[in-house]
Design a protein around this motif. Structure first.
Motif, short mmCIF file in Angstrom:
data_model
loop_
_atom_site.label_atom_id
_atom_site.label_comp_id
_atom_site.label_asym_id
_atom_site.label_seq_id
_atom_site.Cartn_x
_atom_site.Cartn_y
_atom_site.Cartn_z
N GLN A 1 -3.51 6.29 -10.84
CA GLN A 1 -3.40 7.70 -11.57
C GLN A 1 -2.82 8.40 -10.18
O GLN A 1 -1.85 9.09 -10.44
N SER A 2 -3.13 8.55 -8.93
CA SER A 2 -2.66 9.24 -8.05
C SER A 2 -1.42 8.86 -7.66
O SER A 2 -0.46 9.81 -7.58
N THR A 3 -1.15 7.55 -7.78
CA THR A 3 0.33 7.09 -7.47
C THR A 3 1.34 7.69 -8.46
O THR A 3 2.38 8.25 -8.07
N LEU A 4 0.84 7.48 -9.78
CA LEU A 4 1.87 8.17 -11.07
C LEU A 4 1.80 9.49 -10.91
O LEU A 4 3.16 10.11 -10.96
N SER A 5 1.01 10.08 -10.49
CA SER A 5 1.14 11.64 -10.33
C SER A 5 1.99 12.14 -9.25
O SER A 5 2.70 12.87 -9.19
N LEU A 6 1.89 11.41 -8.12
CA LEU A 6 2.82 11.55 -6.87
C LEU A 6 4.22 11.15 -7.11
O LEU A 6 5.12 11.84 -6.79
N ALA A 7 4.43 10.12 -7.71
CA ALA A 7 5.57 9.81 -8.40
C ALA A 7 6.33 10.68 -9.15
O ALA A 7 7.71 11.05 -9.01
N HIS A 8 5.54 11.30 -10.25
CA HIS A 8 6.36 12.21 -11.12
C HIS A 8 6.45 13.59 -10.37
O HIS A 8 7.43 14.32 -10.75
N GLU A 9 5.57 14.13 -9.52
CA GLU A 9 5.87 15.02 -8.80
C GLU A 9 7.11 15.00 -7.68
O GLU A 9 7.94 15.99 -7.52
N LEU A 10 7.39 13.72 -7.48
CA LEU A 10 8.77 13.52 -6.59
C LEU A 10 10.06 13.22 -7.42
O LEU A 10 10.84 12.76 -7.06
N LYS A 11 9.76 13.42 -9.01
CA LYS A 11 10.64 13.09 -9.78
C LYS A 11 11.20 11.64 -9.90
O LYS A 11 12.28 11.47 -9.97
N LEU A 12 10.41 10.93 -9.63
CA LEU A 12 10.62 9.32 -9.77
C LEU A 12 9.82 8.78 -10.96
O LEU A 12 8.71 9.28 -11.54
N GLN A 13 10.70 7.99 -11.76
CA GLN A 13 10.15 7.29 -12.78
C GLN A 13 9.22 6.01 -12.30
O GLN A 13 9.52 5.53 -11.07
#
Length: 759
Positions: free
Chosen positions: A688-700
């Protein structure tokens, strides 16, 4: 090959120089004398011709005067005018006897014979009858004068005969032979030649081979013509050149005497030089054979004495240097231990003597890391202390050597095998003090017995290294070699040998694993995964041959083949109406290749494919191998239009600070976090934290390793973008993938709709 001594070469040099000068001079003298002899012969022939001409001229003048006296005699003219035959004959006979002519003739102006001793040819113009003529088969010198009273009333002709006597007389004057013969060569009219030679000459004349006859008889000659009569003036070449032959003989004798003197001088000189050189040669040969204990001692004051003293100094220096070289060849300079060469020699000797024993290969754990972090000087001190402790720890009969870097080897007899483990434990417990600090150093070692497990040095050393690898993997201090444990090594070796051929001949295959849209359940891409089926080795897994390809450098060619094959497949699918994203994995070496971005651009242009439809996946470890180069290469690929995905995120060394500087489009969560997602709360928190971090960084985000529907449901709720795993499909060959798209893919779309409805 023939070896010639210096003395012989010196003799040959002297003789060659003297002989060469003699030969050149002899050739020059021979050439000059031959030329002069030829001139002399020509001069003799020319003189003889002039003498003959002068003689004929004098006789002609004499005949002219006698004929004129006869023609001016009054009584003779009266007799001619009156036709008194008796008076004419009497006057002509008396006059001829007085001057010694052999031919006398009187003819009227009309050509009528009035009186004649010989029959002249009818129709002859008697007013012009003079010179050398052939009359009645004899050769005469003729003159003709008119008889006037006061007009010309007759012509008086007088002639001297030209015969062998004249030719012999001329030969006595000029030392040349004269031969008059008719133009057909039927007979000799006058000649000083001997009878046989006259016949040979006439035969040569008839065959037009006069020059050949002259050559065969060693003669020189000049051929001239008098009306219908031929004249050959000839002389002996040997007689003419006798003086020159004598000169050459005398010079040759002088030259041989000079050559003999030069030979004696050469022998004396060669002995003077060759004796010290021979001693130097013997000393050098002894030096070549390794004998350094024989001083030269020439005892001379000249340059040879200085050379001998220098040679002795050099001999002593070579002896010392060889001792150092032998030591360096057999020992490691850093630790002072015997080196690999010495170990091979020692073990070969024991194997040849059928001895038994144990080979122990010892490695220092994490030595490279110590060397990199604390410097090479620190690493050198560690190696030196380890070498000294090994000497102290093992029994005196054990042979200890350093093979390479942090690898040491201990060779012990069979009866010392029991003490090896205790010696290693003592070494392990040792406190290591380097400089001002203390360190703990660990070891891993492998033991192999001989001859039970090998009778060759390379085999024993390899098996000892395999046992050391086993000890490292099991975190043991010492592991014994087990029969058959080197089969994996041999398999790896076979894989390395077969890989280049598999790349060139396209024996590798690509399988494709679908990627699913997490929200819709539709297929949005495929990852190209390499497979290899070998004829003898069977199925070779990617995790088996890819690391080997990276070690050998063949991974560059593997990756490029994968890219080409995957793009070919993507182009074909587009033509069939299948439009999906293609993903290809890259290695650390690919990111270090300066021309990789240009390669991708070229391949895309060749197939008219959009770069945005290509995803290039790189692992954290590949990026961290050379972060600066990786950033540069990924930036080039992203500027080209390709998508960049960071694979296996969470298992490598990338930090959040480094992650934000990488030119990324996608983040792939490692399957180790996905498989326990339904049962492990910690995994859910990490994901969950990794997905949130990725979306904050505009990463799929891509989650791989999805094997259950429950994991799909949780990932959909967490907002993951793409799924990949065996729940949907294992990697499939291209044809199977197409069938899966047609038959199985729609099922997941429908399943996702129902799941969303139920939620």
């Amino acid at each position: 090959m023939i070896r010639i001594s210096f003395r012989a070469r010196l003799l040959l040099l002297f003789i060659g120089l003297a002989g060469g000068v003699l030969l050149v001079t002899l050739v020059a003298v021979t050439f000059a004398t031959d030329k002069q002899a030829e001139l002399t012969v020509e001069r003799e022939l020319a003189v003889s011709e002039r003498v003959l001409g002068e003689l004929l001229k004098r006789r002609g003048e004499q005949l002219e005067q006698a004929a004129q006296v006869l023609a001016d005699d009054f009584g003779f003219r009266e007799a001619v005018a009156s036709g008194d035959q008796a008076t004419l004959v009497s006057a002509m006979v008396n006059h001829g006897d007085r001057i010694g002519t052999q031919l006398m003739a009187l003819y009227s102006v009309n050509g009528e014979e009035l009186a004649s001793t010989h029959q002249l040819s009818p129709g002859t113009d008697f007013s012009l009858l003079r010179g050398v003529r052939l009359i009645d088969g004899e050769l005469f010198q003729l003159v003709t004068v008119p008889v006037r009273a006061p007009d010309v009333i007759a012509y008086a002709t007088l002639g001297f005969v030209i015969d062998d006597q004249l030719a012999d007389g001329l030969k006595q004057l000029t030392n040349t032979d004269l031969t008059f013969f008719d133009s057909q060569g039927q007979r000799a009219l006058a000649s000083s030649l001997a009878g046989p030679m006259q016949r040979e000459l006439l035969e040569a004349v008839s065959q037009e081979q006069v020059n050949q006859w002259l050559t065969e008889n060693e003669l020189a000659g000049h051929l001239s013509r008098f009306n219908t009569v031929e004249l050959l003036v000839s002389t002996s070449r040997s007689d003419a050149t006798q003086a020159f032959q004598t000169l050459r003989t005398q010079y040759l004798g002088f030259g041989l005497a000079t050559l003999l003197v030069a030979l004696m001088l050469a022998i004396a000189t060669a002995r003077y030089f060759s004796q010290p050189l021979a001693r130097l040669t013997q000393a050098a040969d002894a030096l070549r054979r390794g004998r350094y204990d024989a001083p030269l001692n020439l005892q001379r004051k000249d340059e040879f004495g200085q050379l001998g003293a220098t040679f002795d100094t050099m001999r002593e220096a070579i002896s010392e240097r060889e001792q150092r070289i032998v030591y360096q060849l057999e020992h490691d300079l850093l630790t002072g231990l015997p080196n690999r060469e010495s170990f091979y020699k020692q073990l070969n000797e024991r194997l040849a003597q059928k001895q038994s024993g144990v080979v122990v290969v010892l490695n220092i754990m994490r030595f490279r890391s110590l060397n990199d972090r604390l410097g090479q000087s620190f690493g050198d001190q560690v190696l030196q202390q380890v070498a000294q402790r090994l000497r102290d720890s093992f029994a005196e009969g054990c042979f200890i050597a350093r093979l390479a870097s942090d690898e040491f080897v201990v060779l012990c007899d069979s009866d010392q095998a029991e003490d090896i483990k205790s010696s290693l434990k003592a070494l392990q417990r040792t406190q290591w003090r380097i400089g001002e600090a203390s360190y703990r150093i660990e070891f891993r070692s492998g033991a192999v017995r001989f001859p039970e497990f090998g009778a060759e040095v390379d085999v024993l050393l390899r098996r000892g290294q395999l046992a050391a690898q086993l000890a490292r993997s099991e975190k043991q201090l010492l592991a014994d070699y087990q029969q058959g444990s080197d089969e994996s090594y041999l398999r790896r070796l076979q894989i390395l040998q077969a890989l280049p051929d598999a790349i060139v001949n396209r024996k590798l295959q690509l399988h494709y694993q679908p990627k699913m849209d997490c929200g819709t359940g539709q297929v949005n891409g495929a990852e190209a995964l390499i497979r290899w089926q070998h004829e003898q080795l069977g199925v070779i897994r990617p995790d088996e041959f890819i690391p080997l390809a990276e070690q050998s450098g063949d991974i560059l060619r593997v990756t490029r083949w994968v890219c080409q094959a995957a793009l070919d497949q993507q182009q074909y699918w587009l033509e069939q109406g299948i439009d999906i994203q293609m993903a290809v994995n890259l290695s650390a070496l690919d990111l270090q290749a300066d021309d990789f971005a240009e390669f991708i651009a070229t391949e895309l242009r060749a197939r008219h494919l959009s770069p945005t439809k290509l995803t290039l996946e790189v692992t954290e470890s590949a990026v961290m191998a050379d972060l600066e180069k990786a950033q540069k290469r990924l930036k080039e690929l992203r500027e080209l239009g390709c998508k960049i995905a960071l694979d296996d995120y969470g298992t490598g060394y990338a930090s959040l600070a480094q992650l934000k500087h990488l030119p990324l489009d996608k983040l792939k969560l490692d399957q180790s976090f996905i498989r326990g997602l339904d049962s492990d709360a910690n995994d859910r928190i990490i994901v969950q934290s990794t997905l949130s971090l990725a979306h904050e960084l505009k990463l799929q985000t891509v989650a791989e390793g999805v094997e259950e529907q429950a994991a799909w449901r949780l990932l959909r709720q967490m907002g993951c973008d793409t799924l990949q795993g065996y729940y949907f499909s294992r990697p499939l060959a291209a044809v199977e993938f197409e069938q899966w798209l047609k038959n199985e893919a729609p099922r997941f779309t429908n399943q996702n709709k129902k799941a969303i409805t139920n939620e």
